[in-house]
Write a protein that holds these residues in place. Structure first.
Motif, short mmCIF file in Angstrom:
data_model
loop_
_atom_site.label_atom_id
_atom_site.label_comp_id
_atom_site.label_asym_id
_atom_site.label_seq_id
_atom_site.Cartn_x
_atom_site.Cartn_y
_atom_site.Cartn_z
N GLN A 154 5.74 11.37 2.25
CA GLN A 154 4.28 11.42 1.79
C GLN A 154 3.60 10.36 2.35
OE1 GLN A 154 3.58 14.73 1.66
NE2 GLN A 154 5.68 15.13 1.54
N ILE A 155 4.16 8.93 1.90
CA ILE A 155 3.70 7.93 2.40
C ILE A 155 3.83 7.56 3.45
CG2 ILE A 155 3.81 5.12 2.09
CD1 ILE A 155 4.84 5.76 -0.78
N ASP A 156 4.66 7.89 4.29
CA ASP A 156 5.03 7.66 5.92
C ASP A 156 3.87 8.70 6.65
OD1 ASP A 156 6.97 5.98 5.12
OD2 ASP A 156 8.59 7.38 5.67
N LEU A 157 3.64 9.86 6.05
CA LEU A 157 2.91 10.72 6.72
C LEU A 157 1.15 10.35 6.78
CD1 LEU A 157 3.40 13.70 7.45
CD2 LEU A 157 2.54 14.60 5.28
N PHE A 158 1.06 9.54 5.49
CA PHE A 158 -0.20 8.95 5.40
C PHE A 158 -0.50 7.68 6.29
CE2 PHE A 158 -2.97 5.76 3.21
CZ PHE A 158 -3.97 6.41 3.29
N MET A 159 0.57 6.90 6.40
CA MET A 159 0.37 5.63 6.76
C MET A 159 0.47 5.97 8.49
SD MET A 159 1.00 3.06 4.71
CE MET A 159 2.29 1.78 5.57
N MET A 187 6.86 -3.01 -8.20
CA MET A 187 5.79 -1.95 -8.52
C MET A 187 4.96 -2.02 -9.64
SD MET A 187 8.56 1.30 -7.86
CE MET A 187 7.48 2.50 -8.12
N LEU A 204 9.17 0.77 -3.62
CA LEU A 204 9.85 2.15 -4.14
C LEU A 204 11.35 2.60 -3.52
CD1 LEU A 204 9.35 5.01 -5.43
CD2 LEU A 204 8.07 5.73 -3.46
N MET A 254 -2.77 -1.92 4.80
CA MET A 254 -1.49 -1.17 5.25
C MET A 254 -0.29 -2.26 4.73
SD MET A 254 -1.98 1.43 7.40
CE MET A 254 -0.88 1.67 9.02
N TYR A 292 1.83 14.05 -2.86
CA TYR A 292 0.69 13.81 -1.91
C TYR A 292 -0.43 13.88 -2.68
CZ TYR A 292 -1.85 13.94 2.46
OH TYR A 292 -2.80 13.35 3.33
N ALA A 326 -4.05 13.88 7.47
CA ALA A 326 -2.54 13.68 7.69
C ALA A 326 -1.79 14.83 7.51
CB ALA A 326 -2.08 12.60 6.70
N LYS A 327 -2.10 15.87 6.41
CA LYS A 327 -1.21 16.84 5.79
C LYS A 327 -2.02 18.47 6.10
CE LYS A 327 2.01 17.87 2.16
NZ LYS A 327 3.30 17.42 2.74
N LEU A 372 8.17 11.26 -2.18
CA LEU A 372 6.98 10.32 -2.19
C LEU A 372 7.25 9.54 -1.02
CD1 LEU A 372 4.33 9.15 -3.18
CD2 LEU A 372 5.61 8.00 -5.20
N LEU A 373 8.22 9.17 -0.58
CA LEU A 373 8.28 8.01 0.80
C LEU A 373 7.88 9.13 2.00
CD1 LEU A 373 11.71 6.24 0.03
CD2 LEU A 373 9.41 5.28 0.06
N LYS A 385 11.52 10.02 -5.86
CA LYS A 385 11.38 8.85 -4.55
C LYS A 385 11.40 9.32 -3.14
CE LYS A 385 14.61 5.27 -3.28
NZ LYS A 385 15.71 4.47 -3.79
N PHE A 439 7.21 7.72 -10.05
CA PHE A 439 7.49 7.58 -8.69
C PHE A 439 8.76 7.64 -8.27
CE2 PHE A 439 3.31 4.80 -7.79
CZ PHE A 439 2.67 5.93 -7.96
N LEU A 440 9.69 6.62 -9.05
CA LEU A 440 11.22 6.69 -8.54
C LEU A 440 11.86 7.89 -8.80
CD1 LEU A 440 11.91 3.07 -10.24
CD2 LEU A 440 12.30 3.89 -7.94
N LEU A 455 0.75 9.64 -4.20
CA LEU A 455 0.13 8.77 -3.08
C LEU A 455 -1.15 8.34 -3.37
CD1 LEU A 455 0.14 7.68 -0.05
CD2 LEU A 455 -0.56 10.28 0.52
N SER A 486 -7.90 10.13 6.62
CA SER A 486 -6.55 10.06 7.03
C SER A 486 -5.89 11.01 5.96
CB SER A 486 -5.94 8.60 6.75
OG SER A 486 -6.66 7.94 7.85
N ARG A 499 5.59 0.80 -0.89
CA ARG A 499 6.57 1.60 -0.20
C ARG A 499 8.08 0.99 -0.07
NH1 ARG A 499 10.24 3.01 3.41
NH2 ARG A 499 10.06 5.14 4.20
N MET A 553 0.35 -1.30 1.15
CA MET A 553 0.93 -0.14 1.13
C MET A 553 2.49 -0.08 1.28
SD MET A 553 -1.13 2.71 0.35
CE MET A 553 0.07 4.00 1.03
N PHE A 605 -7.38 13.21 -6.41
CA PHE A 605 -7.53 13.55 -4.94
C PHE A 605 -8.73 13.86 -4.61
CE2 PHE A 605 -6.67 15.88 -1.05
CZ PHE A 605 -5.76 14.92 -0.35
#
Lengths: 283, 283
Positions: free
Chosen positions: B244-249, A267, A259, A249, B187, A202-203, B241-242, B238, B234-235, B191, A198, A256, A252, A216
């Motif tokens: 990229q998390i969504d893309l992966f999820m 966190m 954050l 998930m 990413y 994903a990208k 990063l959110l 933010k 992370f913050l 992530l 994934s 999320r 995760m 990575f």
């Protein structure tokens, strides 16, 4: 009971070939049944096996007290359906399959009237390459060798397969129930592969990969994957794997949300727990 | 313009210490401002720096034409607020911060009337240990050194910081815009850390870890994590990063659904794409 001197490997891919390599180097007389003549030729020429065949003949199969099946799950079933009557009475059988609960009932149904004993096992070894040409006994060295006995197995036969695991080089031979094995595999192996895949899909970030650091790279090492084998293994362990995906998930999502809300405490507490657990790994 | 012989490192943690180690070994005269006397003592005793101080004195700071800030993002801002007037007119400044878009405006606001130039950079190096005691110039060897220039930077100053990256040992010095840097870091690094942490926290499976293979070990190597530093990073990144998390999820969900439906074609096509992309990585 000690390991017989002559051992038959059925299936000459990476796992079968590596098994043959490991046993031959320990002085066993290893023979193989292969799907392709070229695989068999390679194995003979490189001293992995003494000989073998691409034809399954009763007399040949019946000459072995120990048979290791190194086949895809559905091919193992097909093979046994066709040839189980060729197996020698009293023979001990084992496998290398990465899932257990889904395959055991089918196998046991086929051999239920035969005088043979199947002790299922899973050498947790592999490489990101395929085929007997990449066979290498070294893959077993630091690998777990997990025996998943059934209640019907004899202790003596289980011991024999555990001994086989040590002979091919594993320094960590253990027992798990088929169910616990499948849950563990779903989490530490199958889920790990799904994450890696994934991450890569994903990208579309060819340009970003140039900047990829070790993190990575480590996370995606297993993303170069045998799609036929893994999709079969995933489906053979479907319900357990779905549960493990959901577990991951959910976690995760928790990170999320923390954050998103700026909830630093959540966190940090996840990171602390993660660090604490990771430090316990045997190196 | 060539690199000055004397260089000041502000902050003597793992990164500052490693920077000092790399530059000292190349013959530069490296000095440091540290938070703790013990860190400074260690660095002096081990030849990482020639000297330094835990007090920030104007005369000392003003004696450097090149200053490397190796501080947490919020501490970099605090330091500059207090001491930016101590910086030598004409000095070139750089940093090691892992996020850029969030820190650049704050820094630029503070130094806007000063005759100094800040060329932001990110050596993508690290270790799962902290502190100057673990400093090691080797961490830069195979690492990317990313310079994130602003439109206001002089080409000459950018070149100087690129040269600095090569001097500390990076074999891959490149430029990225701050925005693209942050997306990439979100990413391929942030992530990745969230995944590793979530894998460790999702399941209380002490007994299962015994069976952990290389895949899981690789995926969780970075799960032993500095919670203060990473939650701050992370913050500071933010929104990116959110995303990229969504893309992966989303991609995890796609694989989950394919598995649930027994949609082998989708599973295989994801695995094929993943394999194809992964093979392109520079090794």
């Amino acid at each position: 009971m000690s390991l017989p001197k002559r051992i038959l490997i059925v299936g000459l891919g990476l796992m079968g070939g590596s098994y043959a390599d490991a046993l031959s180097s320990k002085g066993y007389e290893v023979y193989a049944l292969a799907h392709r003549q070229s695989s068999l030729d390679f194995a003979v020429e490189n001293g992995l096996v003494r000989g073998g065949s691409i034809e399954v003949e009763e007399e040949f199969v019946k000459s072995f007290d120990l048979v290791v099946f190194a086949l895809y799950p559905h091919i193992l079933i097909e093979w046994l359906e066709k040839y189980h009557k060729y197996l020698k009475p009293g023979a001990i059988l084992t496998d290398v399959t990465g899932v257990k609960s889904s395959i055991i009932p089918g196998v046991m149904e086929i051999i239920k009237d035969d005088d043979v004993e199947f002790v299922f096992a899973h050498p947790m070894a592999g490489k990101e390459v395929y085929g007997v040409e990449n066979a290498d006994k070294e893959i077993f060295k630091k690998a777990n060798f997990i025996v998943t006995p059934m209640t019907t197995n004899n202790e003596e036969s289980i011991n024999l397969i555990e001994e086989l695991g040590r002979e091919i080089g594993s320094n960590h031979v253990t027992r798990l129930s088929p169910e616990l094995h499948d849950e563990m595999i779903a989490y530490v192996s199958q889920l790990a592969h799904i994450i890696a895949v994934s991450l890569m899909t994903a990208k579309d970030c060819d340009s970003l990969y140039e900047y990829t650091g070790n993190s990575f790279r480590d996370l995606t090492r297993i993303a170069d994957i045998n799609d036929s084998m893994w999709s079969e293994l995933f489906l053979d362990n479907k319900d357990t794997l779905l549960d493990q995906i959901d577990l991951f998930m959910g976690e995760m999502k928790k990170m999320r949300e923390a954050l998103d809300k700026g909830d630093v405490e959540t966190m940090k507490s996840m990171m602390k727990l993660s660090s604490e657990r990771r430090r316990k790994f045997r190196s």
